[in-house]
Write an enzyme that holds these catalytic residues in place. Structure first.
Site, PDB file in Angstrom:
ATOM      1  N   ASN A 166       0.804  -1.252  -0.019  1.00 43.54           N
ATOM      2  CA  ASN A 166      -0.127   0.167   0.142  1.00 43.54           C
ATOM      3  C   ASN A 166       0.837   1.255  -0.083  1.00 43.54           C
ATOM      4  O   ASN A 166       0.494   2.481  -0.447  1.00 43.54           O
ATOM      5  CB  ASN A 166      -0.812  -0.213   1.166  1.00 43.54           C
ATOM      6  CG  ASN A 166      -2.242  -1.062   1.041  1.00 43.54           C
ATOM      7  OD1 ASN A 166      -2.919  -0.877  -0.002  1.00 43.54           O
ATOM      8  ND2 ASN A 166      -2.120  -1.943   1.968  1.00 43.54           N
ATOM      9  N   HIS A 196      11.709   0.487   4.785  1.00 46.15           N
ATOM     10  CA  HIS A 196      11.299   1.408   3.317  1.00 46.15           C
ATOM     11  C   HIS A 196      12.434   2.138   3.295  1.00 46.15           C
ATOM     12  O   HIS A 196      12.539   3.120   4.103  1.00 46.15           O
ATOM     13  CB  HIS A 196       9.800   1.821   3.539  1.00 46.15           C
ATOM     14  CG  HIS A 196       8.887   0.926   3.802  1.00 46.15           C
ATOM     15  ND1 HIS A 196       8.586  -0.119   2.813  1.00 46.15           N
ATOM     16  CD2 HIS A 196       7.851   0.638   4.852  1.00 46.15           C
ATOM     17  CE1 HIS A 196       7.543  -0.872   3.314  1.00 46.15           C
ATOM     18  NE2 HIS A 196       7.131  -0.281   4.534  1.00 46.15           N
TER      19      HIS A 196
END
Length: 244
Positions: A166, A196
């Site tokens: 997402n 990330h």
């Protein structure tokens, strides 16, 4: 707040815990019975008394129930932003939204830096997202070495890894162009966090943001993701709001 949760699992539990003192009444809809301390709805319906709907379920749930929420005029918080990788659904959703009194909020989820991207979106050349997670987050076992399991854009990423990426769609929505976000996904047996790395290239500056997120009880979801959803909801009642 009077909240309808779509989904009553891991994310909803964390959001409820964070907001408990501010929740006046709550309901949840889930195909399975959960231990969320809210009234369970046997079928999907929007309680008239609810003032906000919070999606904590899946991309599929947004696509199935999202337009009904918009048509109700209630504010809608969406954590499964991957639903908007479907251009046909996104266009239909936006037509409904533009004719509704609803406001839709997409929290930053498992990453930060969305405020930077949104501020400089007209100057962005490209954004790189490198997502690194333990193999079990992708359903892989006994992987001896790190392995790149995907490279491509956000639309391709969410179609192959709907519960893991997402973040890439949220970044693309902030940038305003799915083709400007390049995604690489790595299964790494040497990490126990969801990592990330975001590299932003623009004519006004370059930015590198690294997130080392501990997973929530569901290893596919960083703990930061539901906390960012709870923080977005808290802004409804805060008089002083910091950041974008």
């Amino acid at each position: 707040m009077k909240i309808l949760f779509i989904g009553g699992g891991n994310i909803a539990k964390i959001v409820y815990k964070e907001l408990e003192e501010h929740i006046e009444e709550c309901w949840y809809y889930d195909i399975a019975e959960k231990d969320l301390p809210c009234k369970r709805l046997e079928s999907f319906k929007l309680p008239q008394k609810a003032d906000v709907v919070v999606e904590c379920a899946s991309v599929e749930a947004v696509r199935e129930y999202g337009i009904d929420v918009i048509r109700s005029g209630k504010d809608f918080y969406i954590i499964s932003s991957g639903a908007f990788s479907d251009a046909e659904f996104f266009n239909k959703f936006m037509v409904e939204l533009n004719n509704s009194t609803s406001t839709v909020y997409v929290p930053s989820g498992a990453v930060g830096g969305i405020d930077i991207i949104y501020a400089i979106k007209n100057f962005i050349e490209k954004v790189e997202l490198i997502t690194r997670k333990p193999p079990k987050a992708f359903g892989l076992e006994h992987l001896p070495l790190e392995q790149t399991i995907f490279t491509g854009n956000a639309i391709e990423a969410i179609s192959k890894f709907p519960q893991n990426t997402n973040v890439s769609v949220t970044l693309s929505l902030a940038v305003g162009d799915f083709n400007k976000v390049n995604v690489r996904i790595v299964a790494d047996p040497n990490v126990d966090q969801n990592i990330h790395e975001i590299n932003i290239y623009s004519s006004v500056g370059e930015y590198k943001i690294i997130h080392k997120n501990k997973p929530s009880p569901n290893p596919k979801t960083s703990y930061l993701a539901p906390l960012s959803l709870a923080a977005a909801l808290k802004k409804r009642i805060e008089k002083l709001r910091i950041g974008g």
